[in-house]
Design a protein around this motif. Structure first.
Motif, mmCIF file in Angstrom:
data_model
loop_
_atom_site.group_PDB
_atom_site.id
_atom_site.type_symbol
_atom_site.label_atom_id
_atom_site.label_comp_id
_atom_site.label_asym_id
_atom_site.label_seq_id
_atom_site.Cartn_x
_atom_site.Cartn_y
_atom_site.Cartn_z
ATOM 1 N N VAL A 159 0.842 -1.189 0.000
ATOM 2 C CA VAL A 159 0.000 0.000 0.000
ATOM 3 C C VAL A 159 0.884 1.249 0.000
ATOM 4 C CG1 VAL A 159 -1.751 1.292 1.294
ATOM 5 C CG2 VAL A 159 -1.836 -1.206 1.244
ATOM 6 N N VAL A 160 0.463 2.277 -0.703
ATOM 7 C CA VAL A 160 1.183 3.548 -0.700
ATOM 8 C C VAL A 160 1.314 4.056 0.734
ATOM 9 C CG1 VAL A 160 1.056 5.982 -1.401
ATOM 10 C CG2 VAL A 160 0.435 4.171 -3.029
ATOM 11 N N VAL A 195 2.588 -2.244 -5.028
ATOM 12 C CA VAL A 195 1.916 -0.981 -4.722
ATOM 13 C C VAL A 195 1.381 -0.329 -5.984
ATOM 14 C CG1 VAL A 195 2.234 1.328 -3.739
ATOM 15 C CG2 VAL A 195 3.358 -0.649 -2.677
ATOM 16 N N LEU A 196 2.101 -0.503 -7.082
ATOM 17 C CA LEU A 196 1.695 0.087 -8.354
ATOM 18 C C LEU A 196 0.585 -0.713 -9.022
ATOM 19 C CD1 LEU A 196 4.498 1.357 -7.769
ATOM 20 C CD2 LEU A 196 4.991 1.163 -10.215
ATOM 21 N N ARG A 197 0.553 -2.016 -8.755
ATOM 22 C CA ARG A 197 -0.335 -2.897 -9.520
ATOM 23 C C ARG A 197 -1.668 -3.199 -8.835
ATOM 24 N NH1 ARG A 197 2.143 -1.653 -14.043
ATOM 25 N NH2 ARG A 197 4.311 -2.354 -14.115
ATOM 26 N N ILE A 198 -1.731 -3.082 -7.507
ATOM 27 C CA ILE A 198 -2.997 -3.357 -6.814
ATOM 28 C C ILE A 198 -3.921 -2.158 -7.012
ATOM 29 C CG2 ILE A 198 -4.097 -3.801 -4.586
ATOM 30 C CD1 ILE A 198 -1.443 -5.067 -3.677
ATOM 31 N N LEU A 226 -0.605 7.691 -8.427
ATOM 32 C CA LEU A 226 0.733 7.500 -8.991
ATOM 33 C C LEU A 226 1.258 8.789 -9.612
ATOM 34 C CD1 LEU A 226 0.371 3.932 -10.543
ATOM 35 C CD2 LEU A 226 1.309 4.593 -8.310
ATOM 36 N N GLU A 227 0.388 9.580 -10.195
ATOM 37 C CA GLU A 227 0.810 10.881 -10.727
ATOM 38 C C GLU A 227 1.259 11.806 -9.601
ATOM 39 O OE1 GLU A 227 -2.199 10.665 -14.597
ATOM 40 O OE2 GLU A 227 -2.727 11.882 -12.841
ATOM 41 N N ILE A 275 6.568 4.153 -12.658
ATOM 42 C CA ILE A 275 5.411 4.750 -11.991
ATOM 43 C C ILE A 275 4.564 5.528 -12.992
ATOM 44 C CG2 ILE A 275 4.727 6.518 -10.313
ATOM 45 C CD1 ILE A 275 7.179 5.602 -8.628
ATOM 46 N N GLU A 276 5.196 6.298 -13.843
ATOM 47 C CA GLU A 276 4.456 7.074 -14.841
ATOM 48 C C GLU A 276 3.779 6.167 -15.867
ATOM 49 O OE1 GLU A 276 6.751 11.355 -14.895
ATOM 50 O OE2 GLU A 276 7.586 9.741 -16.152
#
Length: 277
Positions: free
Chosen positions: A107-108, A164-167, A179-180, A263-264
């Motif tokens: 999680v972020v 964190v990026l994929r969930i 993410l931005e 991330i972008e």
């Protein structure tokens, strides 16, 4: 309680501790040995440089026979109903830290969360609570992030696992915005974020979140957290092990440039997804 008022209250805690200790004819070293910390720690408590944990405040009451005054002061100053009891002390330490290093496996981290992402995480963990409860939690989380806007903000290093990026917390739009937001903070050089890719395989901390905090005038601490509890660690030997684990995580991570690109790219993928809301 505002930060300035809270610090003044901690200074009162320290002054009162020193007065009660001296009235009892006990040195800092002796009190420290009897409550299982160093004499230097007692000095830091008295100067309001460091805040004791609850069990230490309780032991100080026992040794000085102060009828629970230090426990009551601790509860008043540390306990914030917006945070779990085990996390409230960490929030206080964040405000004092000169550097924070964090690993997030799924999680972020709270300091980086947007309102929509924080709301989705809160509802997922508490599906039957009221809107008022949710908004209180979200507001508290966003308030914590103000330390990243201060002129004296800490260095903030974050290692994110690719999970964190994929969930897709909160859906594509929420994830794209989140993410931005991280990418923007990276480009502004407010935070230093790297990503540990799936390709890295096993890594040094696979059981939960890890955070390290450094301070100008106090020893470093580590904090580990799982789904339902957290542990604040100040034992130097254990903190050193945690620091080594974080070093290994950084070695496994992509470069900052490659991390930003990933991330972008993930944010763009979410932007292309049809909304599910």
């Amino acid at each position: 309680m505002a930060n300035g008022s809270r610090q003044a209250a901690w200074e009162f805690f320290g002054t009162e501790l020193k007065r009660r200790r001296e009235d009892a004819g006990i040195s800092q070293v002796e009190l420290g040995s009897r409550v299982f910390v160093s004499g230097g720690y007692i000095g830091q408590f008295e100067q309001a440089i460091r805040k004791p944990q609850l069990d230490i405040a309780q032991r100080i009451d026992e040794v000085l026979q102060t009828d629970g005054i230090f426990e009551r002061l601790w509860q008043k100053l540390i306990r914030d109903q917006r945070y779990a009891d085990y996390f409230a002390a960490v929030v206080e330490l964040e405000r004092l830290a000169t550097r924070i290093c964090e690993f997030a496996p799924t999680v972020v981290p709270g300091l980086l969360q947007t309102a929509a992402y924080a709301r989705a995480v809160t509802i997922a963990a508490n599906p039957f609570v009221t809107d008022e409860y949710v908004e209180e939690k979200v507001t508290a989380r966003l308030e914590r992030a103000h330390i990243l806007k201060d002129a004296t903000r800490p260095e903030y290093w974050v290692a994110l696992h690719e999970n964190v990026l994929r969930i897709p917390v909160g859906g594509p739009e929420t994830m794209a915005e989140q993410l931005e937001h991280i990418a923007r903070l990276m480009r502004e050089r407010t935070v230093w974020v790297t990503v540990i890719p799936y390709a890295a395989g096993a890594h040094a901390s696979m059981t939960g979140d890890l955070r390290l905090m450094d301070f100008d005038d106090a020893p470093p601490v580590a904090y580990t957290e799982t789904s339902f509890s957290g542990t604040l660690i100040d034992d130097p030997a254990v903190v050193k092990r945690a620091q080594r684990a974080y070093d290994l995580l950084r070695v496994a991570a992509l470069s900052p440039k490659a991390s930003l690109a990933l991330i972008e790219s993930a944010a763009e993928d979410y932007r292309r997804c049809p909304s599910t809301t």
